[in-house]
Design a protein around this motif. Structure first.
Motif, mmCIF file in Angstrom:
data_model
loop_
_atom_site.group_PDB
_atom_site.id
_atom_site.type_symbol
_atom_site.label_atom_id
_atom_site.label_comp_id
_atom_site.label_asym_id
_atom_site.label_seq_id
_atom_site.Cartn_x
_atom_site.Cartn_y
_atom_site.Cartn_z
ATOM 1 N N LEU A 128 74.037 39.077 41.724
ATOM 2 C CA LEU A 128 73.878 38.609 40.150
ATOM 3 C C LEU A 128 73.284 37.315 40.241
ATOM 4 O O LEU A 128 72.920 36.779 38.953
ATOM 5 C CB LEU A 128 75.388 38.724 39.186
ATOM 6 C CG LEU A 128 75.697 40.099 39.258
ATOM 7 C CD1 LEU A 128 77.121 40.138 38.540
ATOM 8 C CD2 LEU A 128 74.851 40.754 37.982
ATOM 9 N N SER A 129 73.609 36.459 41.164
ATOM 10 C CA SER A 129 73.195 34.941 40.790
ATOM 11 C C SER A 129 72.251 34.517 42.026
ATOM 12 O O SER A 129 72.441 34.861 43.238
ATOM 13 C CB SER A 129 74.505 33.994 41.109
ATOM 14 O OG SER A 129 75.361 34.222 40.032
ATOM 15 N N PRO A 130 70.991 33.989 41.670
ATOM 16 C CA PRO A 130 70.171 33.376 42.666
ATOM 17 C C PRO A 130 70.525 32.142 43.395
ATOM 18 O O PRO A 130 69.869 31.131 43.312
ATOM 19 C CB PRO A 130 68.857 33.475 41.792
ATOM 20 C CG PRO A 130 69.314 32.747 40.512
ATOM 21 C CD PRO A 130 70.791 33.427 40.429
ATOM 22 N N ILE A 131 71.638 32.202 44.065
ATOM 23 C CA ILE A 131 72.279 31.029 44.679
ATOM 24 C C ILE A 131 71.775 30.903 46.295
ATOM 25 O O ILE A 131 72.395 30.010 46.940
ATOM 26 C CB ILE A 131 73.659 30.783 44.597
ATOM 27 C CG1 ILE A 131 74.502 32.264 45.270
ATOM 28 C CG2 ILE A 131 74.216 30.895 42.961
ATOM 29 C CD1 ILE A 131 75.790 32.305 45.143
ATOM 30 N N GLN A 132 71.205 31.790 46.729
ATOM 31 C CA GLN A 132 70.722 31.818 48.144
ATOM 32 C C GLN A 132 69.834 30.661 48.389
ATOM 33 O O GLN A 132 68.999 30.196 47.604
ATOM 34 C CB GLN A 132 70.319 33.234 48.400
ATOM 35 C CG GLN A 132 71.190 34.344 48.094
ATOM 36 C CD GLN A 132 71.121 34.946 46.828
ATOM 37 O OE1 GLN A 132 70.075 34.919 46.138
ATOM 38 N NE2 GLN A 132 72.271 35.342 46.343
ATOM 39 N N PRO A 133 69.808 30.594 49.856
ATOM 40 C CA PRO A 133 68.782 29.361 50.349
ATOM 41 C C PRO A 133 67.222 29.902 50.265
ATOM 42 O O PRO A 133 66.981 31.090 50.128
ATOM 43 C CB PRO A 133 69.416 28.767 51.577
ATOM 44 C CG PRO A 133 69.999 30.259 52.147
ATOM 45 C CD PRO A 133 70.884 30.750 50.852
ATOM 46 N N THR A 134 66.505 28.926 50.187
ATOM 47 C CA THR A 134 65.014 29.294 50.260
ATOM 48 C C THR A 134 64.515 29.429 51.776
ATOM 49 O O THR A 134 63.618 29.784 52.008
ATOM 50 C CB THR A 134 64.262 28.495 49.642
ATOM 51 O OG1 THR A 134 64.624 27.038 49.875
ATOM 52 C CG2 THR A 134 64.848 28.640 47.864
ATOM 53 N N LEU A 135 65.158 28.422 52.487
ATOM 54 C CA LEU A 135 64.407 28.536 54.138
ATOM 55 C C LEU A 135 65.414 29.684 54.757
ATOM 56 O O LEU A 135 66.566 29.493 55.151
ATOM 57 C CB LEU A 135 64.756 27.105 54.700
ATOM 58 C CG LEU A 135 63.970 25.860 54.043
ATOM 59 C CD1 LEU A 135 64.239 24.890 54.484
ATOM 60 C CD2 LEU A 135 62.380 26.178 54.010
ATOM 61 N N VAL A 136 64.704 30.718 54.894
ATOM 62 C CA VAL A 136 65.546 32.038 55.422
ATOM 63 C C VAL A 136 64.348 32.452 56.495
ATOM 64 O O VAL A 136 63.401 32.421 56.504
ATOM 65 C CB VAL A 136 65.975 32.876 54.345
ATOM 66 C CG1 VAL A 136 66.895 32.253 53.430
ATOM 67 C CG2 VAL A 136 64.737 33.291 53.675
ATOM 68 N N PRO A 137 65.064 33.292 57.413
ATOM 69 C CA PRO A 137 63.737 34.176 58.218
ATOM 70 C C PRO A 137 62.949 35.222 57.361
ATOM 71 O O PRO A 137 63.124 35.467 56.210
ATOM 72 C CB PRO A 137 64.956 35.018 58.980
ATOM 73 C CG PRO A 137 66.285 34.387 59.122
ATOM 74 C CD PRO A 137 66.355 33.577 57.628
ATOM 75 N N PRO A 138 61.794 35.152 57.920
ATOM 76 C CA PRO A 138 60.978 35.704 57.176
ATOM 77 C C PRO A 138 61.114 37.142 56.793
ATOM 78 O O PRO A 138 60.501 37.624 55.843
ATOM 79 C CB PRO A 138 59.589 35.796 58.244
ATOM 80 C CG PRO A 138 60.052 35.318 59.433
ATOM 81 C CD PRO A 138 61.391 34.859 59.387
ATOM 82 N N ASN A 139 61.886 37.937 57.587
ATOM 83 C CA ASN A 139 62.408 39.241 57.248
ATOM 84 C C ASN A 139 63.469 39.367 56.319
ATOM 85 O O ASN A 139 64.017 40.578 56.076
ATOM 86 C CB ASN A 139 62.639 39.978 58.559
ATOM 87 C CG ASN A 139 63.773 39.289 59.386
ATOM 88 O OD1 ASN A 139 63.945 38.242 59.394
ATOM 89 N ND2 ASN A 139 64.383 40.379 59.908
#
Length: 331
Positions: A128-139
């Motif tokens: 429900l919330s966009p709280i995830q990091p932006t630097l993540v694996p490409p997949n």
């Protein structure tokens, strides 16, 4: 294919032995992507209440905070689960998964770890919330979605569906698991890892404590509002009703606190205690102030008393944690 159901308990002994080498005290000290979605303004706004931050998208459908304190707690729970499962992210016998979804992904830590382990897989984390990091694996990609609404994912599309710690978050687990069945490819797997949220003690030491009073009041409020606080023990039956085969159910006993004698259970107890303490205030504020007319001060007092009880070595509380997975039939 005929249904093969195996129910197995973990290697936890019937009784977790208490470490009596310490004097009883109340201190434990040192023992202790970018995302993809059609974002509306409500997704990026937040509700601020009683000093905590909550999601605004589908406001009120999820009653725990989504601020940094809560995110830290979620990552503690992730580490606890890894300790319980011998550093495994899942127990299902999946092979070469190509498309995977993590339901109610929270901080996205499980999805990110899974993507690192399976670089060939496309991994989706939804919350429900966009709280995830932006630097993540490409997949990996993250979506803003309400998993209790009708799914827009195509049928028969996932090799593996994973969900963890949805207790007090979901009103209809049976419906959710049936949606998982429809969206799983024939031969694919679904795994839920969840709790009986109420602690207990084998020796009666929890009875009458502030810690017990906390869970009775808080989880009682959640249940009156329609949320399931103890889904773990019912997961196997829900998997059967949905049509899964080759179902495996396993129960893990997790002590809470540093009181166990066995080093493994003491380590689990430290992680569990850290997670419980981090969630006492956030877990109670919305449920008790919105549904039970408690004041913020009354909630904080209850949380403080529960925290103090949780640190006492003569209170031997435990939780049951369940892992259940099943396969959609090939035909």
């Amino acid at each position: 294919m005929t249904e093969q159901t195996t129910t197995t308990t973990n290697q936890t002994p019937a009784n977790v032995e208490v470490d009596t080498s310490y004097e009883n005290d109340s201190s434990y000290g040192d023992e202790l992507s970018s995302y993809s979605a059609s974002l509306t303004s409500s997704v990026l706004e937040y509700r601020h209440e009683n000093g905590r931050r909550y999601h605004k998208y589908r406001d009120g459908s999820y009653l725990l905070p989504n601020d940094e304190k809560e995110n830290d707690r979620l990552d503690m729970v992730h580490e606890l689960c890894l300790q319980v499962l011998n550093r495994k992210l899942y127990l299902a016998p999946i092979k070469n998964p190509q498309r995977v979804i993590d339901l109610a992904t929270g901080t996205g830590i499980w999805a990110i770890d899974f993507a690192d382990e399976h670089p060939q897989a496309e991994v989706i984390g939804c919350d429900l919330s966009p709280i995830q990091p932006t630097l993540v694996p490409p997949n990996v990609k993250f979506l803003v979605d309400d998993i209790e609404s009708e799914w827009a994912y195509e049928r028969n599309s996932f090799d593996f569906i994973h969900a963890r710690s949805l207790a007090i978050s979901i009103r209809d687990f049976g419906k959710l698991i049936k949606q998982c069945y429809r969206s799983t490819k024939p031969g694919g797997w679904v795994e839920f890892q969840d709790w009986n949220g109420y602690p207990y003690s084998e020796d009666g030491s929890l009875d009458g404590t502030a810690l017990q009073r906390y869970f009775d009041n808080v989880y009682g409020a959640f249940e009156e509002a329609g949320y399931d606080a103890r889904p773990g023990v019912k997961l196997e039956e829900w998997f059967k009703e949905a049509g899964f085969v080759n179902i495996h159910a396993e129960k893990f006993v997790i002590p809470c606190g540093v009181w166990p004698k066995d080093p493994h259970f003491k380590k689990l107890g430290v992680w569990a205690q850290a997670g419980v303490e981090a969630g006492l205030e956030g877990g109670a504020l919305a449920a008790l102030t919105r549904f039970k007319n408690w004041t913020k001060e009354e909630v904080l007092l209850l949380a403080s008393e529960a925290r103090a009880d949780g640190r006492k070595r003569d209170i031997h509380s435990m939780f049951n944690f369940y892992v259940v997975y099943g396969q959609r039939p090939e035909n």
